[in-house]
Design a protein around this motif. Structure first.
Motif, PDB file in Angstrom:
ATOM      1  N   LEU A  32       0.839  -1.196   0.000  1.00 14.68           N
ATOM      2  CA  LEU A  32       0.000   0.000   0.000  1.00 14.68           C
ATOM      3  C   LEU A  32       0.880   1.254   0.000  1.00 14.68           C
ATOM      4  O   LEU A  32       2.000   1.230   0.519  1.00 14.68           O
ATOM      5  N   PRO A  33       0.363   2.340  -0.558  1.00 13.68           N
ATOM      6  CA  PRO A  33       1.122   3.602  -0.505  1.00 13.68           C
ATOM      7  C   PRO A  33       1.304   4.053   0.941  1.00 13.68           C
ATOM      8  O   PRO A  33       0.588   3.609   1.838  1.00 13.68           O
ATOM      9  N   SER A  64       1.796  -5.266   8.523  1.00 14.48           N
ATOM     10  CA  SER A  64       2.785  -4.185   8.494  1.00 14.48           C
ATOM     11  C   SER A  64       4.174  -4.725   8.793  1.00 14.48           C
ATOM     12  O   SER A  64       4.345  -5.568   9.676  1.00 14.48           O
ATOM     13  N   HIS A  65       5.138  -4.231   8.043  1.00 18.46           N
ATOM     14  CA  HIS A  65       6.542  -4.588   8.271  1.00 18.46           C
ATOM     15  C   HIS A  65       7.295  -3.306   8.601  1.00 18.46           C
ATOM     16  O   HIS A  65       7.316  -2.374   7.796  1.00 18.46           O
ATOM     17  N   VAL A  66       7.892  -3.277   9.778  1.00 17.16           N
ATOM     18  CA  VAL A  66       8.600  -2.072  10.219  1.00 17.16           C
ATOM     19  C   VAL A  66       9.661  -1.675   9.203  1.00 17.16           C
ATOM     20  O   VAL A  66      10.496  -2.485   8.798  1.00 17.16           O
ATOM     21  N   GLY A  69       6.671  -1.015   5.184  1.00 19.00           N
ATOM     22  CA  GLY A  69       5.346  -0.593   4.760  1.00 19.00           C
ATOM     23  C   GLY A  69       4.274  -1.616   5.087  1.00 19.00           C
ATOM     24  O   GLY A  69       4.509  -2.570   5.829  1.00 19.00           O
ATOM     25  N   THR A  70       3.095  -1.403   4.536  1.00 28.67           N
ATOM     26  CA  THR A  70       1.934  -2.260   4.781  1.00 28.67           C
ATOM     27  C   THR A  70       1.571  -3.012   3.508  1.00 28.67           C
ATOM     28  O   THR A  70       1.497  -2.412   2.433  1.00 28.67           O
ATOM     29  N   TYR A  71       1.331  -4.314   3.647  1.00 25.44           N
ATOM     30  CA  TYR A  71       1.072  -5.170   2.495  1.00 25.44           C
ATOM     31  C   TYR A  71      -0.285  -5.870   2.617  1.00 25.44           C
ATOM     32  O   TYR A  71      -0.723  -6.202   3.724  1.00 25.44           O
TER      33      TYR A  71
END
Length: 230
Positions: A32-33, A64-66, A69-71
């Motif tokens: 995601l942006p 979320s991956h620190v 971003g968010t996938y």
């Protein structure tokens, strides 16, 4: 007032994103942006975006991956099954309905297992029969081996959709087995049924496996009905 508006906004944003996932516009693995970009795109504050993403993460739709971003995430089977199983487990009147559901599903599972079983699965089934017999002879009800027998059959059927449907009912089915197995003579009859089903699966007789499983589950349904009338 502002809090209520933010609450409404994040729910609407989450719903819009979920619709994009359902339509295929967003796919598992898509990144995601950033929050700032999403806030501009939706015309809302970053707080509303953050809350929307948090709610979607709780539903197992994003992760979320620190620093990365968010996938978009594909929900795991367990994340789908657990809430459904909890809902069923809280409804004490659904035991009979679930055995009827098993009657429909597991008769075909038995037939598929007869067609597709491997030698390793046959050995595992035979082991559960021996365990069930030992438990019953020592005064138990053979419940754990009973459950494993049915689990192995599901695996032998090789149909993930059927397996998923049965897993959704697993919580309630675990509650009904001790009830029906507590009736005098039922554990020995269940062992007899399992032994006959095993033999049909061993010789790959699909029609007989289906018929025997239907008889086995019909008896379980009648036994549960007897208990509910008391």
């Amino acid at each position: 007032m502002a809090d209520n508006r933010t609450g409404k906004l994040y729910e609407e944003i989450a719903a819009q994103m979920m619709e994009q996932i359902r339509s295929g516009a967003l796919r598992p693995g898509d990144r995601l942006p950033p929050e700032r970009t999403l806030a501009e795109e939706y015309g809302v504050s970053r707080t509303a975006i953050r809350e929307a993403l948090r709610s979607m993460e709780m539903m197992g739709c994003v992760e979320s991956h620190v620093g990365e971003g968010t996938y978009i995430k594909t929900p795991s089977l367990q994340e789908i099954v657990d809430p459904f199983s909890m809902l069923i487990a809280q409804n004490g009147r659904m035991g009979g309905d679930l055995i009827e559901a098993r009657l429909i599903l597991e008769t075909e599972i038995a037939a598929l297992a007869a067609r597709r079983r491997t030698d390793e699965q046959l050995s595992a089934l035979e082991k559960t029969l021996a365990e069930m017999r030992r438990d019953i002879e020592s005064g138990g009800m053979g419940i754990e081996a009973d459950e494993r027998f049915h689990e192995i059959l599901v695996g032998a059927a090789g149909n993930e959709a059927l397996s998923t449907m049965l897993n959704m009912c697993a919580g309630m089915l675990s509650r009904t087995r001790p009830l029906t197995q507590s009736i005098k003579g039922v554990p020995k009859m269940a062992l007899k049924d399992h032994t006959a089903i095993f033999e049909a699966v061993r010789i790959q007789d699909e029609r007989t496996a289906r018929r025997l499983m239907r008889g086995h589950l019909n008896r379980a349904l009648k036994n549960l009905g007897r208990l509910q009338k008391k």
